[in-house]
Design a protein around this motif. Structure first.
Motif, PDB file in Angstrom:
ATOM      1  N   GLY A 214       0.809  -1.207   0.000  1.00  0.00           N
ATOM      2  CA  GLY A 214       0.000   0.000   0.000  1.00  0.00           C
ATOM      3  C   GLY A 214       0.837   1.250   0.000  1.00  0.00           C
ATOM      4  O   GLY A 214       2.049   1.214   0.256  1.00  0.00           O
ATOM      5  N   GLY A 215       0.172   2.365  -0.287  1.00  0.00           N
ATOM      6  CA  GLY A 215       0.829   3.661  -0.286  1.00  0.00           C
ATOM      7  C   GLY A 215      -0.033   4.679   0.418  1.00  0.00           C
ATOM      8  O   GLY A 215      -1.261   4.591   0.393  1.00  0.00           O
ATOM      9  N   ILE A 216       0.612   5.630   1.081  1.00  0.00           N
ATOM     10  CA  ILE A 216      -0.089   6.669   1.839  1.00  0.00           C
ATOM     11  C   ILE A 216       0.551   8.010   1.521  1.00  0.00           C
ATOM     12  O   ILE A 216       1.780   8.118   1.474  1.00  0.00           O
ATOM     13  CB  ILE A 216       0.024   6.412   3.355  1.00  0.00           C
ATOM     14  N   MET A 217      -0.279   9.030   1.315  1.00  0.00           N
ATOM     15  CA  MET A 217       0.196  10.414   1.264  1.00  0.00           C
ATOM     16  C   MET A 217      -0.166  11.028   2.608  1.00  0.00           C
ATOM     17  O   MET A 217      -1.315  10.931   3.043  1.00  0.00           O
ATOM     18  CB  MET A 217      -0.465  11.203   0.142  1.00  0.00           C
ATOM     19  N   ALA A 218       0.816  11.643   3.265  1.00  0.00           N
ATOM     20  CA  ALA A 218       0.599  12.222   4.586  1.00  0.00           C
ATOM     21  C   ALA A 218       1.126  13.645   4.631  1.00  0.00           C
ATOM     22  O   ALA A 218       2.058  14.001   3.904  1.00  0.00           O
ATOM     23  CB  ALA A 218       1.300  11.363   5.639  1.00  0.00           C
ATOM     24  N   HIS A 219       0.523  14.453   5.511  1.00  0.00           N
ATOM     25  CA  HIS A 219       0.997  15.824   5.746  1.00  0.00           C
ATOM     26  C   HIS A 219       0.559  16.225   7.146  1.00  0.00           C
ATOM     27  O   HIS A 219      -0.008  15.431   7.895  1.00  0.00           O
ATOM     28  CB  HIS A 219       0.464  16.782   4.669  1.00  0.00           C
ATOM     29  N   ASN A 220       0.846  17.474   7.532  1.00  0.00           N
ATOM     30  CA  ASN A 220       0.506  17.970   8.878  1.00  0.00           C
ATOM     31  C   ASN A 220       1.174  17.161   9.976  1.00  0.00           C
ATOM     32  O   ASN A 220       0.584  16.916  11.031  1.00  0.00           O
ATOM     33  CB  ASN A 220      -1.011  17.981   9.115  1.00  0.00           C
ATOM     34  N   THR A 221       2.407  16.734   9.750  1.00  0.00           N
ATOM     35  CA  THR A 221       3.131  15.946  10.730  1.00  0.00           C
ATOM     36  C   THR A 221       4.622  16.117  10.482  1.00  0.00           C
ATOM     37  O   THR A 221       5.025  16.588   9.424  1.00  0.00           O
ATOM     38  CB  THR A 221       2.715  14.453  10.647  1.00  0.00           C
ATOM     39  N   SER A 222       5.402  15.741  11.455  1.00  0.00           N
ATOM     40  CA  SER A 222       6.859  15.737  11.279  1.00  0.00           C
ATOM     41  C   SER A 222       7.303  14.327  10.901  1.00  0.00           C
ATOM     42  O   SER A 222       6.548  13.354  11.067  1.00  0.00           O
ATOM     43  CB  SER A 222       7.556  16.153  12.579  1.00  0.00           C
ATOM     44  N   LEU A 223       8.522  14.220  10.424  1.00  0.00           N
ATOM     45  CA  LEU A 223       9.056  12.900  10.085  1.00  0.00           C
ATOM     46  C   LEU A 223       9.081  11.999  11.313  1.00  0.00           C
ATOM     47  O   LEU A 223       8.676  10.833  11.234  1.00  0.00           O
ATOM     48  CB  LEU A 223      10.457  13.032   9.479  1.00  0.00           C
ATOM     49  N   ALA A 224       9.506  12.522  12.444  1.00  0.00           N
ATOM     50  CA  ALA A 224       9.565  11.709  13.670  1.00  0.00           C
ATOM     51  C   ALA A 224       8.175  11.244  14.098  1.00  0.00           C
ATOM     52  O   ALA A 224       7.991  10.071  14.469  1.00  0.00           O
ATOM     53  CB  ALA A 224      10.234  12.494  14.796  1.00  0.00           C
ATOM     54  N   GLU A 225       7.187  12.141  14.037  1.00  0.00           N
ATOM     55  CA  GLU A 225       5.812  11.772  14.401  1.00  0.00           C
ATOM     56  C   GLU A 225       5.249  10.745  13.435  1.00  0.00           C
ATOM     57  O   GLU A 225       4.563   9.798  13.850  1.00  0.00           O
ATOM     58  CB  GLU A 225       4.918  13.005  14.430  1.00  0.00           C
ATOM     59  N   LEU A 226       5.532  10.918  12.146  1.00  0.00           N
ATOM     60  CA  LEU A 226       5.033   9.971  11.158  1.00  0.00           C
ATOM     61  C   LEU A 226       5.695   8.610  11.343  1.00  0.00           C
ATOM     62  O   LEU A 226       5.025   7.576  11.243  1.00  0.00           O
ATOM     63  CB  LEU A 226       5.249  10.498   9.742  1.00  0.00           C
ATOM     64  N   GLN A 227       6.978   8.594  11.624  1.00  0.00           N
ATOM     65  CA  GLN A 227       7.664   7.321  11.854  1.00  0.00           C
ATOM     66  C   GLN A 227       7.042   6.584  13.040  1.00  0.00           C
ATOM     67  O   GLN A 227       6.812   5.378  12.972  1.00  0.00           O
ATOM     68  CB  GLN A 227       9.158   7.550  12.117  1.00  0.00           C
ATOM     69  N   GLU A 228       6.731   7.313  14.092  1.00  0.00           N
ATOM     70  CA  GLU A 228       6.073   6.713  15.256  1.00  0.00           C
ATOM     71  C   GLU A 228       4.701   6.165  14.884  1.00  0.00           C
ATOM     72  O   GLU A 228       4.320   5.061  15.284  1.00  0.00           O
ATOM     73  CB  GLU A 228       5.956   7.760  16.370  1.00  0.00           C
ATOM     74  N   ARG A 229       3.948   6.941  14.099  1.00  0.00           N
ATOM     75  CA  ARG A 229       2.617   6.502  13.663  1.00  0.00           C
ATOM     76  C   ARG A 229       2.736   5.242  12.800  1.00  0.00           C
ATOM     77  O   ARG A 229       1.987   4.286  12.976  1.00  0.00           O
ATOM     78  CB  ARG A 229       1.931   7.623  12.871  1.00  0.00           C
ATOM     79  N   VAL A 230       3.659   5.240  11.858  1.00  0.00           N
ATOM     80  CA  VAL A 230       3.834   4.086  10.964  1.00  0.00           C
ATOM     81  C   VAL A 230       4.253   2.850  11.764  1.00  0.00           C
ATOM     82  O   VAL A 230       3.756   1.744  11.524  1.00  0.00           O
ATOM     83  CB  VAL A 230       4.844   4.412   9.841  1.00  0.00           C
ATOM     84  N   ASN A 231       5.123   3.026  12.725  1.00  0.00           N
ATOM     85  CA  ASN A 231       5.554   1.890  13.543  1.00  0.00           C
ATOM     86  C   ASN A 231       4.397   1.297  14.343  1.00  0.00           C
ATOM     87  O   ASN A 231       4.438   0.123  14.713  1.00  0.00           O
ATOM     88  CB  ASN A 231       6.686   2.296  14.479  1.00  0.00           C
ATOM     89  N   ALA A 232       3.354   2.096  14.613  1.00  0.00           N
ATOM     90  CA  ALA A 232       2.191   1.625  15.353  1.00  0.00           C
ATOM     91  C   ALA A 232       1.203   0.861  14.473  1.00  0.00           C
ATOM     92  O   ALA A 232       0.277   0.225  14.988  1.00  0.00           O
ATOM     93  CB  ALA A 232       1.483   2.798  16.026  1.00  0.00           C
ATOM     94  N   ASP A 233       1.379   0.907  13.154  1.00  0.00           N
ATOM     95  CA  ASP A 233       0.518   0.143  12.238  1.00  0.00           C
ATOM     96  C   ASP A 233       0.699  -1.344  12.540  1.00  0.00           C
ATOM     97  O   ASP A 233       1.821  -1.846  12.529  1.00  0.00           O
ATOM     98  CB  ASP A 233       0.910   0.442  10.789  1.00  0.00           C
ATOM     99  N   PRO A 234      -0.387  -2.065  12.814  1.00  0.00           N
ATOM    100  CA  PRO A 234      -0.250  -3.496  13.089  1.00  0.00           C
ATOM    101  C   PRO A 234       0.450  -4.269  11.967  1.00  0.00           C
ATOM    102  O   PRO A 234       1.169  -5.229  12.250  1.00  0.00           O
ATOM    103  CB  PRO A 234      -1.700  -3.969  13.255  1.00  0.00           C
ATOM    104  N   PHE A 235       0.273  -3.846  10.729  1.00  0.00           N
ATOM    105  CA  PHE A 235       0.972  -4.511   9.628  1.00  0.00           C
ATOM    106  C   PHE A 235       2.487  -4.343   9.757  1.00  0.00           C
ATOM    107  O   PHE A 235       3.246  -5.265   9.470  1.00  0.00           O
ATOM    108  CB  PHE A 235       0.517  -3.956   8.280  1.00  0.00           C
ATOM    109  N   VAL A 236       2.928  -3.172  10.186  1.00  0.00           N
ATOM    110  CA  VAL A 236       4.357  -2.927  10.373  1.00  0.00           C
ATOM    111  C   VAL A 236       4.852  -3.659  11.616  1.00  0.00           C
ATOM    112  O   VAL A 236       5.869  -4.357  11.581  1.00  0.00           O
ATOM    113  CB  VAL A 236       4.655  -1.417  10.464  1.00  0.00           C
ATOM    114  N   ALA A 237       4.109  -3.518  12.707  1.00  0.00           N
ATOM    115  CA  ALA A 237       4.514  -4.138  13.976  1.00  0.00           C
ATOM    116  C   ALA A 237       4.627  -5.655  13.864  1.00  0.00           C
ATOM    117  O   ALA A 237       5.483  -6.271  14.501  1.00  0.00           O
ATOM    118  CB  ALA A 237       3.520  -3.762  15.077  1.00  0.00           C
ATOM    119  N   GLU A 238       3.784  -6.262  13.040  1.00  0.00           N
ATOM    120  CA  GLU A 238       3.772  -7.727  12.893  1.00  0.00           C
ATOM    121  C   GLU A 238       4.542  -8.189  11.660  1.00  0.00           C
ATOM    122  O   GLU A 238       4.438  -9.343  11.258  1.00  0.00           O
ATOM    123  CB  GLU A 238       2.331  -8.239  12.859  1.00  0.00           C
ATOM    124  N   ASP A 239       5.288  -7.290  11.035  1.00  0.00           N
ATOM    125  CA  ASP A 239       6.138  -7.599   9.879  1.00  0.00           C
ATOM    126  C   ASP A 239       5.362  -8.164   8.693  1.00  0.00           C
ATOM    127  O   ASP A 239       5.865  -8.991   7.946  1.00  0.00           O
ATOM    128  CB  ASP A 239       7.282  -8.541  10.284  1.00  0.00           C
TER     129      ASP A 239
END
Length: 95
Positions: free
Chosen positions: A47-72
């Motif tokens: 999948g692909g996502i376009m994101a804005h209104n966030t910083s790189l650090a905040e987005l990285q934290e958000r992405v890491n919280a995605d269950p798909f990412v967390a569960e590899d």
């Protein structure tokens, strides 16, 4: 503005197990005003996502919280794009 690429890993077969939580995570991104667009990479690559209104650090934290990412189920790549010109309909990305 950011482009997030979520590419399926070897654990792709586990996607169904985490799909509901992944969809909730996507909804939260829209509700928080961070996600502009979410879609599938063709052909069934992830999948692909376009994101804005966030910083790189905040987005990285958000992405890491995605269950798909967390569960590899997917690996994530975040690409930062600094707009230099837009269609008038996307002028809000210039701020």
């Amino acid at each position: 503005m950011f482009i997030v690429l979520l590419k399926f890993s070897n654990n792709k077969s586990q996607a169904g197990q985490y799909m509901s939580a992944h969809k909730d995570w996507i909804k939260q991104g829209f509700d928080d005003g961070v996600f502009l667009l979410v879609g599938s990479l063709q052909t069934s690559a992830g999948g692909g996502i376009m994101a804005h209104n966030t910083s790189l650090a905040e987005l990285q934290e958000r992405v890491n919280a995605d269950p798909f990412v967390a569960e590899d189920v997917v690996s994530a790549e975040i690409i930062e794009v600094v707009p230099s010109n837009t269609d008038a309909r996307l002028q809000f990305l210039m701020n």
